[in-house]
Write a protein that holds these residues in place. Sequence first.
Motif, PDB file in Angstrom:
ATOM      1  N   ASN A 108       0.810  -1.211   0.000  1.00 27.57           N
ATOM      2  CA  ASN A 108       0.000   0.000   0.000  1.00 27.57           C
ATOM      3  C   ASN A 108       0.851   1.272   0.000  1.00 27.57           C
ATOM      4  N   TYR A 109       1.963   1.220  -0.706  1.00 29.24           N
ATOM      5  CA  TYR A 109       2.878   2.361  -0.813  1.00 29.24           C
ATOM      6  C   TYR A 109       3.200   2.947   0.551  1.00 29.24           C
ATOM      7  N   ASP A 110       3.531   2.086   1.466  1.00 28.17           N
ATOM      8  CA  ASP A 110       3.932   2.548   2.791  1.00 28.17           C
ATOM      9  C   ASP A 110       5.304   3.221   2.692  1.00 28.17           C
ATOM     10  N   GLY A 111       5.342   4.506   3.040  1.00 25.86           N
ATOM     11  CA  GLY A 111       6.556   5.301   2.852  1.00 25.86           C
ATOM     12  C   GLY A 111       7.755   4.738   3.593  1.00 25.86           C
ATOM     13  N   GLN A 112       7.528   4.332   4.846  1.00 25.21           N
ATOM     14  CA  GLN A 112       8.653   3.833   5.630  1.00 25.21           C
ATOM     15  C   GLN A 112       9.172   2.522   5.077  1.00 25.21           C
ATOM     16  N   LYS A 113       8.246   1.643   4.685  1.00 27.40           N
ATOM     17  CA  LYS A 113       8.684   0.362   4.119  1.00 27.40           C
ATOM     18  C   LYS A 113       9.452   0.576   2.817  1.00 27.40           C
ATOM     19  N   LEU A 114       8.951   1.493   2.016  1.00 23.08           N
ATOM     20  CA  LEU A 114       9.652   1.761   0.751  1.00 23.08           C
ATOM     21  C   LEU A 114      11.030   2.346   1.011  1.00 23.08           C
ATOM     22  N   PHE A 115      11.087   3.232   2.003  1.00 23.67           N
ATOM     23  CA  PHE A 115      12.382   3.821   2.349  1.00 23.67           C
ATOM     24  C   PHE A 115      13.373   2.727   2.740  1.00 23.67           C
ATOM     25  N   LYS A 116      12.901   1.791   3.563  1.00 22.44           N
ATOM     26  CA  LYS A 116      13.779   0.698   4.005  1.00 22.44           C
ATOM     27  C   LYS A 116      14.191  -0.167   2.819  1.00 22.44           C
ATOM     28  N   LYS A 154      26.429   2.093   3.879  1.00 17.12           N
ATOM     29  CA  LYS A 154      25.059   1.933   4.378  1.00 17.12           C
ATOM     30  C   LYS A 154      24.694   3.079   5.313  1.00 17.12           C
ATOM     31  N   LEU A 155      23.434   3.453   5.246  1.00 16.55           N
ATOM     32  CA  LEU A 155      22.948   4.505   6.146  1.00 16.55           C
ATOM     33  C   LEU A 155      22.900   3.961   7.560  1.00 16.55           C
ATOM     34  N   ASP A 156      23.010   4.867   8.493  1.00 15.40           N
ATOM     35  CA  ASP A 156      22.889   4.493   9.902  1.00 15.40           C
ATOM     36  C   ASP A 156      21.521   3.855  10.158  1.00 15.40           C
ATOM     37  N   TYR A 157      21.522   2.790  10.983  1.00 13.30           N
ATOM     38  CA  TYR A 157      20.256   2.091  11.229  1.00 13.30           C
ATOM     39  C   TYR A 157      19.266   2.897  12.063  1.00 13.30           C
ATOM     40  N   VAL A 158      19.735   4.021  12.622  1.00 17.21           N
ATOM     41  CA  VAL A 158      18.776   4.822  13.400  1.00 17.21           C
ATOM     42  C   VAL A 158      17.647   5.361  12.520  1.00 17.21           C
ATOM     43  N   TYR A 159      17.918   5.421  11.202  1.00 21.49           N
ATOM     44  CA  TYR A 159      16.884   5.957  10.314  1.00 21.49           C
ATOM     45  C   TYR A 159      15.969   4.874   9.761  1.00 21.49           C
ATOM     46  N   LEU A 160      16.285   3.607  10.126  1.00 28.42           N
ATOM     47  CA  LEU A 160      15.653   2.471   9.454  1.00 28.42           C
ATOM     48  C   LEU A 160      14.136   2.578   9.446  1.00 28.42           C
ATOM     49  N   ASN A 161      13.574   3.018  10.531  1.00 28.04           N
ATOM     50  CA  ASN A 161      12.120   3.097  10.561  1.00 28.04           C
ATOM     51  C   ASN A 161      11.619   4.504  10.270  1.00 28.04           C
ATOM     52  N   ILE A 197      14.933  12.401   4.440  1.00 26.64           N
ATOM     53  CA  ILE A 197      14.191  11.158   4.683  1.00 26.64           C
ATOM     54  C   ILE A 197      12.714  11.472   4.925  1.00 26.64           C
ATOM     55  N   SER A 198      12.463  12.490   5.738  1.00 26.30           N
ATOM     56  CA  SER A 198      11.080  12.920   5.965  1.00 26.30           C
ATOM     57  C   SER A 198      10.409  13.302   4.656  1.00 26.30           C
ATOM     58  N   MET A 199      11.140  14.064   3.863  1.00 20.68           N
ATOM     59  CA  MET A 199      10.603  14.532   2.585  1.00 20.68           C
ATOM     60  C   MET A 199      10.271  13.336   1.692  1.00 20.68           C
ATOM     61  N   PHE A 200      11.146  12.343   1.690  1.00 19.45           N
ATOM     62  CA  PHE A 200      10.923  11.147   0.872  1.00 19.45           C
ATOM     63  C   PHE A 200       9.623  10.461   1.286  1.00 19.45           C
ATOM     64  N   ILE A 201       9.492  10.228   2.595  1.00 15.97           N
ATOM     65  CA  ILE A 201       8.327   9.483   3.084  1.00 15.97           C
ATOM     66  C   ILE A 201       7.047  10.281   2.837  1.00 15.97           C
ATOM     67  N   ASP A 202       7.098  11.589   3.095  1.00 14.37           N
ATOM     68  CA  ASP A 202       5.912  12.426   2.851  1.00 14.37           C
ATOM     69  C   ASP A 202       5.532  12.439   1.370  1.00 14.37           C
ATOM     70  N   SER A 203       6.555  12.507   0.514  1.00 16.14           N
ATOM     71  CA  SER A 203       6.238  12.609  -0.916  1.00 16.14           C
ATOM     72  C   SER A 203       5.566  11.329  -1.390  1.00 16.14           C
ATOM     73  N   ILE A 204       5.987  10.179  -0.852  1.00 16.59           N
ATOM     74  CA  ILE A 204       5.358   8.912  -1.240  1.00 16.59           C
ATOM     75  C   ILE A 204       3.866   8.955  -0.910  1.00 16.59           C
ATOM     76  N   THR A 205       3.560   9.456   0.295  1.00 13.70           N
ATOM     77  CA  THR A 205       2.164   9.527   0.704  1.00 13.70           C
ATOM     78  C   THR A 205       1.356  10.393  -0.262  1.00 13.70           C
ATOM     79  N   SER A 206       1.888  11.569  -0.594  1.00 11.84           N
ATOM     80  CA  SER A 206       1.142  12.464  -1.484  1.00 11.84           C
ATOM     81  C   SER A 206       1.036  11.896  -2.891  1.00 11.84           C
ATOM     82  N   ILE A 207       2.115  11.284  -3.348  1.00 14.76           N
ATOM     83  CA  ILE A 207       2.084  10.765  -4.713  1.00 14.76           C
ATOM     84  C   ILE A 207       1.120   9.585  -4.804  1.00 14.76           C
TER      85      ILE A 207
END
Lengths: 713, 301
Positions: A230-238, A264-271, A292-302
């Motif tokens: 369902n185009y989950d932004g966090q899952k897509l980011f991961k 690799k990116l720091d795992y603190v951003y993983l979720n 990262i915030s921008m990425f996840i938000d843009s997925i939601t809007s798109i």
Amino acid sequence: MAANIVGAFKPSMQNVVKTSKILLVGAGGIGCEVLKNLVLMGFGELEVIDLDTIEISNLNRQFLFSKDSVGKPKSHTAKESVLRFNPNVNINSHYGDIMDTKYGSAFFNKFKLVINALDNKRARSHVNRMCLSCDIPLIESGTMGYSGQVEFIKKDFSLCYECSPKPVPKDYPMCTIRNTPKEPIHCIIWAKFLFSQLFGENTEELVSMEETEDETEEKLSARDWAKANNYDGQKLFKKIFYDDIDYLLNMRDLYKSKSIKPRKLDYVYLNGVKSEYAHEEESKILTLPQYISMFIDSITSIKEKLDQSKKGYLNWDKDDDDFMNFVVASTNIRSVIFGIEIKSHFNIKSMAGNIIPAIPTANAIIGGQIVIHGLRVLEGKYPRCQTVYLRGMPNHKGEIIVKDKIVQKPSPTCTTCSTEGHIVLAVNTFTFTIRQFEDLVLRQRLNIVAPDVLIDGRMIISSDEDDELDLYSKTFSEANILHGSKISVDDFLQNYRVQMLVHHKMKVSDEQPEFELFNNSDDVDKEDDFEQEEYDDECHIDGEDHKFIYVKQEESSNEEMANESDEDNFSSVEEELEETELFVDAGAVNDASETCIKITNVCSITEDNTLSIIEEQSAEVPADSQDENNEDDAKDNFEIEDDAKDNFEIEDGAKDNFEIEDDAKGDFEIEDDAKGDFEIEDDGNETNLELKRKAEDNVDTTETKKSRSSTDE
Amino acid sequence: MDSEITNNGGDVGKLSKDELKVYDRQIRLWGHDGQKKLSSWNVLLIGMQGLGAEIAKNLILSGVHSITLKDDTNISILDRCSQFLIPPDSEERNRAKASLANAQKLNPNVTVTADIKSIEEEEEDFVSKFDVVIATECFPAIYRKINENCRKHKVNLYIADVFGFFGYFVQDVTFEHNLYHEIFPNYDQRSNVSENRPLPYYLTSALLRFQCESNRKPVPDNCEKDIAELKSIISSFEHITNIETYDEYLGELFCEMSPTTSIIGAAVAQAAMNTIMDRTIDNFNVFFYDHVEHRGQYFKL
């Protein structure tokens, strides 16, 4: 209106102005200025055509439009607007594509003069051919930033638009995009591919890996996986920035002996992470959490836009803020991973959208000069219609508006305006298909709209749908088109004919293009000795080094071209020309640029085992390879116009070119801060680099020019 | 001067989101700083015929802070050759007022005002309220006065005119080049003009001289007599030998023709913007557009 005022014109001209019917192709930056001038002069019979609608970024120069008219067709709006200051002119406006078959010679024959105010090469060469065919004088124009030009084209009298070759867009190897990005532009192209893989129509350009759903063992494409989640932004980011990178790192020897390796990116951003970014200026570099915030938000809007879309897919558009945020965030997160410089939203938009800067004053000067040329043309004073250039800064004589000394004569070898012209087509006749010939050579490169193709009297491609030839899947050799075969191509609509001589040429090096065009056979061989340094280092991926993929930031389809798009961001320089030639509309962009990848099988193929190698390859590719999806495309070869080496030189030479512009501007200081701001120039933007490279070429000829013209005056 | 945007209530020194979108294509040329400088400058534009309309259009589109359209004269039929801001059915007779609505419509972010008082009636320090003064359609003696005032108050000045298809402008922004009446010394006397000047210089000198003698520009309904008069003025210049080369020019000097108002209006507006953005072309002070030769050239005169 001037033509109604006795004495304003010479008596002979007054009636000419009132009655001459003029076609204006394009109602954008230059078009608005030209239309205004024509109407004020008192031209009584005008037609204007444009396939575009009005955008907010047009409003700084396309003064016949206002905020209320955003989204409306340019042609109709421009007409309504000028009728307000002269209601007595007869204007017919067309909201459509000049390349449409309904605007054939019957349409063109109505006009005494055609004016091009276009922003792309395809339409320009089409109008050029139509005007040559109907023997109608054409005024061609373009602007870019502070510069511009006006050119007169008349059959058998002057150079035509196609007498000088125009550069084609640059390519990037797909392996660089996927595995070893080195420059911001590589990440930007990747981000646009990612967009179309997740949301677009065309999913050929795969940059994200297949994924297994937990419940089933079935492998899903990244698109299907995203849908399933369902185009989950966090899952897509991961998935995109952790799992896909893991995948690359796990590929055996992919980064062995390479300076480039993803971190690799720091795992603190993983979720995911929340960090406010909306208040930031577009020219500012943000932090990783903000991207990262921008990425996840843009997925939601798109996702919402995707759900609302009737077509079920989205076309990337630089003017959509969410689409742009997606590309900015994806680009910069990937840049962090690969240790590449982060770019601001403002700069990424320039590069991703191929935006050419545009100002009202340059368009106004060019629009004025076009009408002055137009009056000379209608007076029949053709020799007085030399090409005129607008310069950003004065030359050593203080000139900013400069003309060529004479109207340049047609090139005797031009394949468009000379009957003598013919083209040598160098291809591997064992792999090149009829479909590739039509799509890549005829339609894309030669801008042919409705081709009829005969080989030794036998028809192989017909513009008539009733002719069911169905040879498209055949290779040249299967269709009995061999080395030395003569192909004659005819476009009924454009009244354009060209003869081609087939030159069979095996691929000797990996980065050779699928086809090349030459003016004579001697040139074919010269091309053979070129080297391939960069690419060896670049693209030998273990176990797959016979796979090589090219990416091309490509011109858009016709409809998309509507949107200010411009694959035509180039200038070309004639030896005889004094200034850089620009055929670019200010503000033109390649925004529709459906960036597309094609895959080329590049191992050295020998004549007899072509197909077996392709099969072998498929077998060799690991089943879970990212490239698996490309197998079918492997035969779908793609032309690479400029040799690969060239591309790299351009990138690396960006700085040099930068200097060159300084030189080109001569002794006049200035520009430092303007340049500082105009960072796209420095960033591998193809267009600008291309122009600068031309500016460089031009510098060499300028001096001799100057001395020559000064003696002449 | 600060760079506050008044119309959008944006932060001081910041461009609003809306402005960023509208100005995007030009910000990519001159940068955010250039745009901010533009949006802080106040312009006085004198003369709202065709050339004035073009200059106003370019500066308003580009996004200066404010522009004052100053003209005390009424609409004439000749305006219809190039004055696209005035509607043909305008009930307002004053040129500045009649232009105002359409000028403002070009860009709501710019403060546009009409001023119908003659520049001759203004106090000497009137010009000091502005960052740039652009004067068109005045008599040479008025230009001289404006130039002296602007020089005194160190206000950037442009003087521009179009005659038919021919046009020129003078730039005084470094305050060290010759003043207007020093560049064109013969405008009020049939004295000699300098040697070795380009053709457009002599043409301009003749046109200015004609204006002083006839108290008007050359007009189309009197074109034959006006051409003869101009020819006699040019012949009176000592250094002119090839009078016939002027013939083509003399037939095309009537009204303000839109292609040339377009070109001169853009060239002068761009020169003014260059000054605003600290990229002045300061080693020249006069620009001529030669429509016969298709040449736009700066000179230091």
